[in-house]
Every structure is written in C-alpha cells, then in structure tokens.
Design an enzyme around this catalytic site. Structure first.
Site, PDB file in Angstrom:
ATOM      1  N   SER A 270      28.308  17.183  73.653  1.00 36.28           N
ATOM      2  CA  SER A 270      28.188  16.970  72.210  1.00 36.28           C
ATOM      3  C   SER A 270      27.463  18.144  71.589  1.00 36.28           C
ATOM      4  O   SER A 270      26.578  18.747  72.210  1.00 36.28           O
ATOM      5  CB  SER A 270      27.410  15.685  71.917  1.00 36.28           C
ATOM      6  OG  SER A 270      26.019  15.864  72.156  1.00 36.28           O
ATOM      7  N   ASP A 271      27.847  18.498  70.357  1.00 31.20           N
ATOM      8  CA  ASP A 271      26.991  19.402  69.614  1.00 31.20           C
ATOM      9  C   ASP A 271      25.699  18.654  69.320  1.00 31.20           C
ATOM     10  O   ASP A 271      25.659  17.418  69.310  1.00 31.20           O
ATOM     11  CB  ASP A 271      27.680  19.862  68.324  1.00 31.20           C
ATOM     12  CG  ASP A 271      27.123  21.174  67.809  1.00 31.20           C
ATOM     13  OD1 ASP A 271      26.017  21.580  68.252  1.00 31.20           O
ATOM     14  OD2 ASP A 271      27.782  21.819  66.974  1.00 31.20           O
ATOM     15  N   TRP A 272      24.641  19.397  69.067  1.00 34.16           N
ATOM     16  CA  TRP A 272      23.314  18.801  68.950  1.00 34.16           C
ATOM     17  C   TRP A 272      23.261  17.919  67.689  1.00 34.16           C
ATOM     18  O   TRP A 272      23.339  18.395  66.567  1.00 34.16           O
ATOM     19  CB  TRP A 272      22.275  19.909  68.899  1.00 34.16           C
ATOM     20  CG  TRP A 272      21.765  20.341  70.243  1.00 34.16           C
ATOM     21  CD1 TRP A 272      20.457  20.439  70.614  1.00 34.16           C
ATOM     22  CD2 TRP A 272      22.514  20.741  71.406  1.00 34.16           C
ATOM     23  NE1 TRP A 272      20.349  20.856  71.920  1.00 34.16           N
ATOM     24  CE2 TRP A 272      21.598  21.050  72.428  1.00 34.16           C
ATOM     25  CE3 TRP A 272      23.884  20.843  71.687  1.00 34.16           C
ATOM     26  CZ2 TRP A 272      21.992  21.459  73.701  1.00 34.16           C
ATOM     27  CZ3 TRP A 272      24.278  21.263  72.949  1.00 34.16           C
ATOM     28  CH2 TRP A 272      23.346  21.562  73.938  1.00 34.16           C
TER      29      TRP A 272
END
Length: 749
Positions: A270-272
């Site tokens: 996941s992107d942050w």
C-alpha cells in the site's frame, strides 16, 4: 567503497532442530533454522507451515515508518523499505517523519526520472537501477519504492518529474532495465503508483472514470512490462480510486489484471496511508500495509501499527470466523517469497555508497538526458576561446534542488549547482559573473534535512531585473537558469500546479535579457513543460530537468560543448493548456460527487494523450514529443522493410543514419506505426520502436528496428483483449514525432 556483509544474509541456515515433527505443533519459544538448500518455492512453503497465526499477521503490515517485522524464531529478519526513485532517502525516526540524525545516510542524488526518460537509452536505465541498488544494499534497504511510471497526462501534474513521460511504449522500454538492474543485486523494486495516479491535489479522493481501451493502451503498459518482462518483485498501489475502489485494494486492478491476467507473483504494497477498509484489504489484492494513521499527511495516532487493518483486527476477525486463512496465506507466501529474494538471499553482493562509479553514472545520465530545444544561430556551444565574461542569472543557478518535492527528497552528499559547475569548468579562464534576476522560494528544509542556504533577498522584481540587464550589456553570453523548483504547487508531491506559466516574474526577466544581449541562453530547470511566450526572442533554450548531485558539472559540460547533447523530450511541450486534451475537454481535475467527498474525474480524451492529441487536433506544440537537437547534424534515409507482407506482425525495418556534421554525436532513431484503415478510431501514429546510435563525424550506419504483433494492435473492448486487424499499415521513421521523413507501407494478412 566496500562494506561487510550483513551477518543475517550469510548465516548457514541449513539445519532443522531435532525434535520438530512434520505436521506437529511448533515450539514457538525456540529458534528454528530453515532449509536454504531448497528452491524458493519450497522454502516459502516450509516457512509458511511453521508460522503461527500471529507471526503471519506480523509480516503483512508495518512495524515502523519504513519497516515490517520478520520472524525472529525462524531466522527471518525485519524487512526494510525506503523511498526512491532518485536516491536512497535518509533514515527517519521509528515513528516520526523527521530524519534520524544519522551521519552515514547521505547518498548520491541521481537525476529525476524525467531526465532518465529523456536519454532514450535503456542501457542507462539499467545502470541507474544497478547504481541505486548498490546504495540501497549499503544502507540495508531491501526494497526501493520506485520507479514511478504513471503517464504524463497534463503539465500541471505535481509529480510528473518522478515519472517516465507521456508515452506508454517509451516508459515500458525504460522501466524494464531499471527494475532488472536493481533486482539483480537482491534489492526489490516497488513500481508505483499502480494505477491512474495522475493527480496530486486530491489524490485520495479522485475516482478515475476511463475507458478500458485507454486504460490498457495508455495507462497500464509500463506496469505490465515491469511485471512480465522486468519481473518486478513489488508493486505499490495508488491513492486514487478506480471503479469506486481505492487502488491499494482494488478487485479489478489488483486481483484481476495484475495477479490473474499478468501472473504477478510479487507483493502489493500500500502507499503510505492508502488503506481504508478491512474487508477490501483482505480480499482485494493488498499484501503489505504501510502508513495507516501515520501516513505523514494526517497524524492520527502514535505507534499505531498494531491498529492497522491487516494487524490485530484482521487476526481477531480470523479467530472469530469472519475470514478463513486462504487470503492470509496468499499474502504471506508473497511476503516470504520477497524475503527469500532479498534479505534472505545468500548471494547478495556488497553494497557501495557515494562511490566514484555512482557519481559518474549520475553525471552520464544527466548529460544524456539534457535536451537542446532551440539553437538559432548556433549560439551553443559557448565559444570559451573567444569569451571573456559570462553572466549567469537566476535563482535556479544557485538553489539546491535535491531537498524538497515530497518523498523523493534526499540528503545528498554533495550537489554541484549550475553556477559552481560553470565556474569550476572555466577555471578562471573566463570570468563568470552572477545576478539573482528573481527571488522564488528561499526555504530549504524537508523532514529535517536542510540545504543550509540563505537565499533571502529583499530587492523588488524591478531592481533585480535592472541589475541583471545592466550586467548583461557587457557580457559575451548570458545564461539564465530559471524554471520551477520543488515547492508546493510546482514540481512537488501532494499538490498540482495551478498554472503552466513560469513563476516569480521570470517572463519579464527573460524578455529583458534577450533584448539586452543577443547571445542569451535559457536553461529551464523543471520536470514539467512551461509556457514560453518569448521563445522566438531567445536564440538558445535547454531543458535541464532536476538532475541531482552532478547537476552543475553535467550542465556546464553541455553548455561549453564538452558533451554533445542527445536528449529527446519524453513528453509533448504544448504552448498552452488548451493544447492538452484533459484541459481542452474540461476533464481535469474532475467534478465533486455531491455529499460524498469523492471527485469523479472522467478521462474524456481517452487514448489521445500527448502527441496523440496534438496529431488528432493538428495543434502545433512549442516542442514535439521526441524533439531534441545536437551540435552536429544527422540524415536519416533509405527506409526498407524486411518483407512486404506478414501474417504475425513480426517485422523489421532498416534505415540508414549518417552524421553529416563535423563532430561525434548520438541520434535517437524513432519508429512510429500508423494503421491506415481500422474498424475503430486510432491515433495518427504511435511510437513502437527506437534506438540510440552514436556516430563519428561523417560516419554512416544502418539501424534495424523490429516490432511484433502487439505493436499493430489496439485494445478491443468487445473481446477484452489485444486485436490486430488485417490491412495496410505505415512505418514512419525520423528523429522526433514531428520530423518523420521516411515512410514505408506494409500489409498485415
């Protein structure tokens, strides 16, 4: 520079403790050594069957800003990621975004990816990935979060400087060797941001509405190439939504396209802060969750890692019977596979940090990516044998550009400014004077990394211009370093540009200097196109990008002619936003969906992005896709096909290239395909092959370019597959999308 091997990477983990019975319960209080004599898939299954539920949960979510837990009992170390894609980001504190204050985490800042794309040289892309991978190894980073391959859809995109341009074919050819060069060292590449991530301002809220054809023809090919050809071990989901599902857990893009259609066997990260829902995180293809509630955008909780969707609440849901373990085991298998490819890989080589070889690589990439856009009267290269004084003007001549811009911000060991580069190269033989010209962003701090520069200047724009004009009158050359910087609403993560125009009153400065001195050179520092209403008044224009540690040396070498420029634009440079499909159709940035907090953004231009739009609407951009001049001249002629008819689409074309000038140089031979008659509307032409060739003065060489059936195909929405229709095609060859003098027809049977 060499470093010792990390002990956990070379320990002989070949024994199994006596007393462990197959299929029996493990004693989780004692260490267990895994059998490394088996191949990776056997090792994955061996580790999986030994892990407890809690251990499985622990490896699929973050334990700090940039790391996830290993399994100490099984000898599996923690897994460390770090931002790229232009250099290894300095270490931050465990649960804060501020830097950790270390003294051994400076790096080489490599050129931004727009510059890499502008080299049109896949060999340099491999060198880039390899060099960055070596720096990651030294720093004990197992995954670099890059490269980025989202398509340059509009020049307002704040993060365009991190991507590889507008064309899916060029992006595909450049991303594959980058991934391969890095992963050959046992460092995972995490290709991002998958997919349709073309907005920064409302990136968490944009729901993209796009045709299947545009999705597959424009926005997916670079990701597909990274997976199928580069065999990328990691993919990062994007913040935006597609079909009303966030792309970090999206049934259509992750489960169907990425993992089923393309056979991706790596890890989806996941992107942050990009994870939003437990059920979708479990079922829709996400494997490792990072940044939730501590995403650097909104501070929700401190040390919240146990509260992540894929942490304790997922474990509780399994124990309560809400989920089985099928989805969990698939995630863990992928994470274990990643471990054995990286931090459990006994064959990983030594790393190196800030080595001479890395600086040489950074400078070579920068030099080949610099684009000579205009050179009327052969003002360039600067004739230093007859010059006594050169005036350098502009804040961008002195401002450090490696700090700022978002997650690609770096702590570079050094950064040579354009002014310093010229001063060093000329060594006092020519006086190099300086005038500020304009004042832009005088700050220089990102997450605790500071430039140490004091750029404050209280003079008015009129005073600054007057000083520059006065100094320009007696100079042999005037070199203006202008453009953008990495401040908010320029080239920066988190915000899109508000206008395509140059900021800080630069247009007035450039016009005044061009009128004061006929040998005015403008060097644009940016990752994006800007308006140039003064273009015809300035004899020489250079696109200088953000090019990292060796920026000054690279720019000076091109300006004085030590290096013959060979870069080509990786995107179309429009005169205005109305020459861009997304803006001409009022499709950017979308429309708020009432009462939902969601923006629906329809890609009304479909497949017509960049030069495809320019061709369709017969616009005349400031500079065309693929454009780039040289200090020598080339002639391309005698195009011929290896056969006139083909049944499978595999066909080669040969063309002759001659250096007709008086010095060595490199030319990029570009092949575009035009479908003469088709059942669906297709672009006038599309890039399908290219090759960079270096020739001595007077040298002539045949260059062969090959295509396959995919190059002749379009995405057929009825069959949901690629389709090439029989009939006549044309191959167009030249050195820019608007300069294709060679043409040959062929037939697909």
């Amino acid at each position: 520079m060499k470093v010792k091997k990390y002990l956990w990477a070379v320990l002989p983990l070949a024994l199994t403790l006596a007393g462990c019975k197959s299929g029996g319960a493990e004693d989780t209080t004692k260490p267990v050594y895994l059998d490394t004599t088996k191949d990776i898939e056997e090792r994955v299954e061996d580790a999986l069957q030994r892990m407890t539920l809690t251990e499985k949960i622990n490896v699929i979510h973050a334990q700090s800003k940039f790391s996830s837990a290993g399994v100490k009992r099984l000898g599996l170390p923690d897994f460390w990621t770090d931002d790229g894609p232009h250099g290894v980001r300095p270490d931050v504190l465990w649960d804060e975004w501020e830097q950790a204050g270390q003294t051994n985490d400076s790096c080489v800042a490599f050129p931004a990816l727009t510059c890499l794309a502008a080299t049109w040289n896949p060999d340099l892309s491999r060198l880039y990935g390899h060099s960055l991978g070596e720096e990651a190894l030294y720093r004990n980073k197992n995954m670099i979060l890059g490269p980025g391959v989202n398509i340059y859809r509009t020049p307002l995109g704040g993060r365009n400087f991190e991507y590889l341009g507008e064309d899916p074919y060029l992006s595909s050819r450049m991303v594959v060797p980058y991934v391969q060069g890095m992963q050959a060292l046992g460092v995972a590449s995490c290709v991002k941001h998958y997919c349709l991530n073309n907005d920064e301002e409302y990136r968490h809220q944009v729901n993209v509405i796009v045709s299947d054809r545009a999705l597959h023809e424009i926005y997916l090919p670079a990701f597909e190439a990274a997976v199928k050809e580069g065999h990328a071990w990691g993919i990062m989901g994007a913040y935006n939504l597609y079909k009303d599902q966030h792309n970090c857990h999206n049934q259509y893009t992750l489960n169907q396209i990425l993992k089923t259609d393309w056979g991706f066997d790596g890890v989806v990260v996941s992107d942050w802060g990009g994870t939003h829902d437990l059920d979708q995180a479990v079922k829709n293809g996400l494997d490792m969750e990072f940044g939730t509630w501590t995403d650097g955008l909104t501070m929700g909780a401190t040390n919240a890692y146990e509260n992540y969707y894929l942490s304790r609440q997922y474990e509780r849901a399994i124990n309560e019977g809400q989920y089985g373990t099928e989805e969990l085991d698939d995630k863990v298998r992928r994470v274990l596979r990643l471990f054995f490819r990286t931090n459990m890989n006994k064959e990983r080589p030594y790393g190196a940090l800030c080595s001479d070889a890395h600086y040489e690589a950074a400078q070579q990439i920068a030099q080949e990516g610099i684009v000579l856009l205009r050179n009327e009267g052969n003002v360039l290269p600067i004739d230093i044998s007859n010059a006594k004084r050169i005036l350098v003007v502009g804040e961008n001549a002195i401002k450090m550009m490696t700090v700022g811009g978002g997650s690609s911000s770096l702590k570079a060991q050094h950064e040579i400014s354009p002014l310093q580069g010229l001063q060093d190269r000329l060594g006092g033989s020519v006086e190099v004077d300086y005038a500020r010209g304009y004042v832009g962003d005088v700050g220089g701090n990102y997450n605790g990394v500071t430039t140490g520069q004091d750029l404050n200047d209280s003079r008015s724009p009129e005073e600054l211009i007057a000083e520059a004009v006065e100094k320009a009158a007696g100079a042999d050359y005037v070199v203006i370093f202008g453009g953008l910087n990495k401040s908010d609403y320029q080239d920066c993560e988190g915000h899109d540009r508000k206008t395509m125009d140059l900021p800080y009153n630069q247009d007035d400065l450039i016009v005044a200097l061009a009128q004061a001195n006929p040998k005015t050179i403008y060097v644009n520092i940016s990752g994006n196109a800007v308006t140039m209403p003064w273009k015809d008044q300035v004899p020489a224009i250079v696109q200088g990008w953000f090019i990292g540690s060796e920026a000054g040396r690279a720019l000076a070498s091109v300006l004085v002619g030590d290096v013959n420029p060979s870069g080509k634009l990786p995107f179309t440079w429009p005169k205005s936003l109305q020459e861009v499909g997304a803006h001409a159709l009022d499709a950017f940035p979308g429309v708020w969906r009432e009462g939902t907090g969601i923006i629906d953004e329809e890609y009304k231009e479909g497949i017509y992005v960049g030069y495809r739009w320019a061709d369709k609407n017969q616009t005349n951009p400031t500079f065309a896709f693929g454009h780039g001049l040289s200090y020598t001249t080339f002639e391309i002629n005698n195009l011929r096909a290896d056969k006139k008819a083909t049944t499978d689409g595999n066909i080669s074309f040969t063309v002759n290239v001659t250096n007709t000038g008086d010095r060595e140089g490199s030319e990029v031979v570009q092949l575009y395909i035009s479908d003469v008659e088709c059942s669906v509307e297709r672009p006038v032409k599309e890039l399908k092959a290219f090759q960079k060739v270096k020739l001595a003065a007077g040298e002539s060489r045949d260059v062969t370019l090959s295509i396959n059936g995919r190059a002749l195909s379009f995405w057929d929405e009825e069959s949901n597959d690629w389709k090439a229709e029989a009939g006549e095609f044309k191959a167009l060859v030249g050195n820019a999308s608007d300069n294709l003098p060679c043409e040959v027809s062929f037939t697909l049977k």
